[in-house]
Design a protein around this motif. Structure first.
Motif, PDB file in Angstrom:
ATOM      1  N   ILE A  15       0.829  -1.205   0.000  1.00  0.00           N
ATOM      2  CA  ILE A  15       0.000   0.000   0.000  1.00  0.00           C
ATOM      3  C   ILE A  15       0.864   1.256   0.000  1.00  0.00           C
ATOM      4  CG2 ILE A  15      -1.708   1.304   1.318  1.00  0.00           C
ATOM      5  CD1 ILE A  15      -2.765  -1.351   2.387  1.00  0.00           C
ATOM      6  N   MET A  68     -20.615   6.706 -12.845  1.00  0.00           N
ATOM      7  CA  MET A  68     -20.450   5.412 -12.183  1.00  0.00           C
ATOM      8  C   MET A  68     -21.735   4.596 -12.204  1.00  0.00           C
ATOM      9  SD  MET A  68     -17.328   5.352 -11.574  1.00  0.00           S
ATOM     10  CE  MET A  68     -17.279   3.776 -10.749  1.00  0.00           C
ATOM     11  N   ARG A 188     -11.436  -8.008 -13.816  1.00  0.00           N
ATOM     12  CA  ARG A 188     -10.524  -6.878 -13.625  1.00  0.00           C
ATOM     13  C   ARG A 188     -10.389  -6.064 -14.900  1.00  0.00           C
ATOM     14  NH1 ARG A 188      -7.750 -10.791 -10.440  1.00  0.00           N
ATOM     15  NH2 ARG A 188      -6.252 -11.284 -12.092  1.00  0.00           N
ATOM     16  N   SER A 191     -14.056  -4.327 -15.786  1.00  0.00           N
ATOM     17  CA  SER A 191     -14.479  -3.190 -14.953  1.00  0.00           C
ATOM     18  C   SER A 191     -13.913  -1.880 -15.484  1.00  0.00           C
ATOM     19  CB  SER A 191     -14.041  -3.413 -13.504  1.00  0.00           C
ATOM     20  OG  SER A 191     -12.626  -3.530 -13.397  1.00  0.00           O
ATOM     21  N   THR A 238      -9.663   8.767 -13.185  1.00  0.00           N
ATOM     22  CA  THR A 238      -8.542   7.859 -12.954  1.00  0.00           C
ATOM     23  C   THR A 238      -8.669   7.151 -11.615  1.00  0.00           C
ATOM     24  OG1 THR A 238      -7.094   9.279 -14.287  1.00  0.00           O
ATOM     25  CG2 THR A 238      -6.037   7.689 -12.822  1.00  0.00           C
ATOM     26  N   LEU A 239      -8.998   7.902 -10.576  1.00  0.00           N
ATOM     27  CA  LEU A 239      -9.148   7.304  -9.246  1.00  0.00           C
ATOM     28  C   LEU A 239     -10.312   6.314  -9.218  1.00  0.00           C
ATOM     29  CD1 LEU A 239      -8.523  10.409  -6.948  1.00  0.00           C
ATOM     30  CD2 LEU A 239      -6.955   8.534  -7.473  1.00  0.00           C
ATOM     31  N   ALA A 240     -11.391   6.625  -9.958  1.00  0.00           N
ATOM     32  CA  ALA A 240     -12.518   5.698 -10.029  1.00  0.00           C
ATOM     33  C   ALA A 240     -12.101   4.398 -10.699  1.00  0.00           C
ATOM     34  CB  ALA A 240     -13.679   6.343 -10.785  1.00  0.00           C
ATOM     35  N   VAL A 242      -9.035   3.118 -10.810  1.00  0.00           N
ATOM     36  CA  VAL A 242      -8.151   2.400  -9.885  1.00  0.00           C
ATOM     37  C   VAL A 242      -8.964   1.729  -8.778  1.00  0.00           C
ATOM     38  CG1 VAL A 242      -6.321   2.700  -8.172  1.00  0.00           C
ATOM     39  CG2 VAL A 242      -6.173   3.875 -10.370  1.00  0.00           C
ATOM     40  N   ALA A 243      -9.988   2.431  -8.266  1.00  0.00           N
ATOM     41  CA  ALA A 243     -10.823   1.850  -7.215  1.00  0.00           C
ATOM     42  C   ALA A 243     -11.582   0.627  -7.720  1.00  0.00           C
ATOM     43  CB  ALA A 243     -11.810   2.907  -6.704  1.00  0.00           C
ATOM     44  N   LEU A 244     -12.071   0.683  -8.952  1.00  0.00           N
ATOM     45  CA  LEU A 244     -12.752  -0.473  -9.534  1.00  0.00           C
ATOM     46  C   LEU A 244     -11.811  -1.672  -9.651  1.00  0.00           C
ATOM     47  CD1 LEU A 244     -14.997   1.007 -12.392  1.00  0.00           C
ATOM     48  CD2 LEU A 244     -15.766  -0.270 -10.383  1.00  0.00           C
ATOM     49  N   ALA A 246      -9.088  -2.223  -7.925  1.00  0.00           N
ATOM     50  CA  ALA A 246      -8.749  -2.700  -6.577  1.00  0.00           C
ATOM     51  C   ALA A 246      -9.896  -3.524  -5.988  1.00  0.00           C
ATOM     52  CB  ALA A 246      -8.426  -1.509  -5.673  1.00  0.00           C
ATOM     53  N   LEU A 247     -11.134  -3.101  -6.257  1.00  0.00           N
ATOM     54  CA  LEU A 247     -12.292  -3.847  -5.756  1.00  0.00           C
ATOM     55  C   LEU A 247     -12.358  -5.239  -6.378  1.00  0.00           C
ATOM     56  CD1 LEU A 247     -14.903  -3.879  -4.088  1.00  0.00           C
ATOM     57  CD2 LEU A 247     -16.072  -2.861  -6.057  1.00  0.00           C
TER      58      LEU A 247
END
Length: 266
Positions: A15, A68, A188, A191, A238-240, A242-244, A246-247
């Motif tokens: 992390i 989203m 992955r 998404s 971009t953050l969305a 990456v979050a997808l 990671a989920l």
């Protein structure tokens, strides 16, 4: 032989390392902008982008929620239809050979070329956006899951034959569990593609008002030369993404951690 680091230390490093790299990158970016005196309308620094994000937070986060919603709905439909299609292909080699090329056609057809037609044919704009995003996101699910279902260990297959397992038993107890790592790999990829499809469809549709997504905010900011606001919207996208990812990675590890090598703690 070097001792392995404790598990919690390796997770903490996993992390902290990306966060540290990101902070160093943003620091170098800000220094380059300040020292070169680059105007904000050409390349804003992270501080200016952060200020723009704070100033326009209600609008940008509502636009993010709009994008989203389309992404999650398209991802759900792509996962459902893609999995069912792969299961259908697994039952008949002739059916797979006959229909798989058409799935490839969906993947290689540029969505920007057919999105205007879809938007014209489907009067509901949000539904049209979901259809466009689904078309982009469905192929990795079909391809990866089909590959997993067909990648059964020969020894295990012979064992099931020895015990005279039925087609249903072979599918449920052998082929589907063996396909799970491939399926989650497809998730992955899919998404992120669902998010890309939603953004591309919004660019083509040009939806505004209450239904405006982040793509529309990027277009409007570019037209008005509000470059910091445009970068703020891009960073949210971009953050969305990456979050997808990671989920999906977390979901994969939770499902496979007790039996598959790819998700076991090393």
């Amino acid at each position: 032989m070097r001792p392995k680091p404790p598990l919690h230390d390796s997770r903490l490093l996993g992390i902290a390392a990306p966060v540290l790299v990101g902070l160093v990158f943003m620091l170098c970016w800000q220094l380059a902008v300040d020292l070169s005196h680059i105007p904000a309308y050409l390349l804003p620094g992270p501080i200016t982008i952060g200020q723009a994000l704070a100033a326009n937070a209600p609008t940008l986060f509502w636009a993010l929620w709009t994008t989203m919603k389309v992404t999650f709905l398209a991802f759900f439909i792509a996962t459902s239809l893609g999995t069912l299609t792969a299961l259908l292909f697994a039952q008949s080699r002739l059916l797979e050979l006959s229909l798989f090329p058409y799935a490839v056609m969906l993947q290689v057809t540029p969505i920007v070329a057919i999105a205007p037609l879809i938007i014209i044919w489907i009067k509901n704009t949000e539904l049209a956006l979901v259809v466009c995003a689904t078309i982009i996101a469905i192929f990795p699910i079909i391809s990866n899951t089909t590959l997993g279902l067909n990648s059964v260990s020969g020894n295990l297959d012979n064992l099931f034959t020895l015990y005279r397992a039925s087609r249903w038993q072979r599918l449920v107890r052998l082929r589907i569990p063996g396909a799970l790592p491939y399926f989650f790999g497809g998730l992955r990829i899919s998404s992120g593609l669902a998010l890309i499809g939603a953004v591309v469809a919004e660019f083509v549709a040009g939806t505004g008002g209450q239904s405006a997504g982040l793509a529309y905010q990027i277009l409007q900011s570019g037209y008005n030369l509000q470059i910091p606001e445009m970068f703020a919207a891009l960073i949210l996208l971009t953050l969305a993404g990456v979050a997808l990812f990671a989920l999906m990675l977390l979901l994969s590890r939770q499902a496979l951690k007790n039996w598959h090598e790819s998700a076991m703690d090393r």
